[in-house]
Design a protein around this motif. Structure first.
Motif, mmCIF file in Angstrom:
data_model
loop_
_atom_site.group_PDB
_atom_site.id
_atom_site.type_symbol
_atom_site.label_atom_id
_atom_site.label_comp_id
_atom_site.label_asym_id
_atom_site.label_seq_id
_atom_site.Cartn_x
_atom_site.Cartn_y
_atom_site.Cartn_z
ATOM 1 N N LEU A 76 0.479 10.527 -12.670
ATOM 2 C CA LEU A 76 1.603 9.600 -12.848
ATOM 3 C C LEU A 76 2.055 9.570 -14.307
ATOM 4 O O LEU A 76 3.251 9.530 -14.596
ATOM 5 C CB LEU A 76 1.219 8.187 -12.415
ATOM 6 C CG LEU A 76 0.948 7.981 -10.928
ATOM 7 C CD1 LEU A 76 0.477 6.552 -10.666
ATOM 8 C CD2 LEU A 76 2.177 8.284 -10.101
ATOM 9 N N SER A 106 7.695 3.970 -4.441
ATOM 10 C CA SER A 106 6.629 4.706 -5.129
ATOM 11 C C SER A 106 7.044 5.087 -6.548
ATOM 12 O O SER A 106 6.219 5.069 -7.451
ATOM 13 C CB SER A 106 6.240 5.959 -4.340
ATOM 14 O OG SER A 106 7.342 6.837 -4.231
ATOM 15 N N SER A 107 8.315 5.429 -6.774
ATOM 16 C CA SER A 107 8.736 5.786 -8.128
ATOM 17 C C SER A 107 8.742 4.553 -9.029
ATOM 18 O O SER A 107 8.432 4.637 -10.205
ATOM 19 C CB SER A 107 10.107 6.458 -8.123
ATOM 20 O OG SER A 107 11.108 5.557 -7.724
ATOM 21 N N LYS A 110 5.139 3.936 -9.935
ATOM 22 C CA LYS A 110 4.706 4.886 -10.955
ATOM 23 C C LYS A 110 5.189 4.449 -12.332
ATOM 24 O O LYS A 110 4.448 4.486 -13.306
ATOM 25 C CB LYS A 110 5.238 6.287 -10.647
ATOM 26 C CG LYS A 110 4.599 6.952 -9.469
ATOM 27 C CD LYS A 110 5.256 8.286 -9.189
ATOM 28 C CE LYS A 110 4.764 8.885 -7.896
ATOM 29 N NZ LYS A 110 5.441 10.146 -7.582
ATOM 30 N N SER A 114 2.949 3.317 -15.558
ATOM 31 C CA SER A 114 3.119 3.962 -16.847
ATOM 32 C C SER A 114 3.364 2.924 -17.945
ATOM 33 O O SER A 114 2.778 2.986 -19.023
ATOM 34 C CB SER A 114 4.288 4.945 -16.777
ATOM 35 O OG SER A 114 4.537 5.492 -18.031
#
Length: 126
Positions: A76, A106-107, A110, A114
């Motif tokens: 990720l 999901s993005s 992620k 991060s």
């Protein structure tokens, strides 16, 4: 004059990270890290490899990730980032019900992971 990048042998890397060499070899194998090798097969690690191992150590020892979790987190963190471009219609005073999310969950997850990781790294530096 060309500057040479810093290279580490496995012993130097292990000493810097305060780990055993076999641990680094294990992480290499399990996490798919491919160091450069000499003609004789000796490992040579770049500065990027050092940072990767430092991140792995943090994930496993401080943040208590499993090896599988650390592998996922690394993928990720290394995923290409989407750039956000503000338009003229950008308004910071909209209600949550007016928001339209076009990204996959999901993005978004992620990106949040991060950001969370970067904030933790910043906190460590303070």
């Amino acid at each position: 004059m060309k500057m040479m990048k810093r290279q580490y042998r496995i012993g130097e890397l292990a000493k810097q990270l305060k780990l055993k060499k076999f641990v680094l070899r294990f992480w290499e194998k399990e996490l798919g890290i491919k160091p450069q090798r000499s003609i004789g097969g000796q490992r040579f690690y770049q500065e990027e490899d050092f940072e990767t191992f430092k991140t792995i150590k943090t994930l496993l020892y401080e943040r208590k990730f499993t090896l599988a979790g650390a592998k996922k987190e690394l993928s990720l963190l290394n995923a290409p980032k989407k750039s956000i471009i503000a338009s003229q219609k950008t308004d910071m005073n909209i209600s949550p019900s007016q928001l339209k999310i076009h990204d996959e969950p999901s993005s978004i997850h992620k990106e949040l992971l991060s950001i969370k990781y970067k904030l933790q790294r910043l906190q460590e530096l303070l």
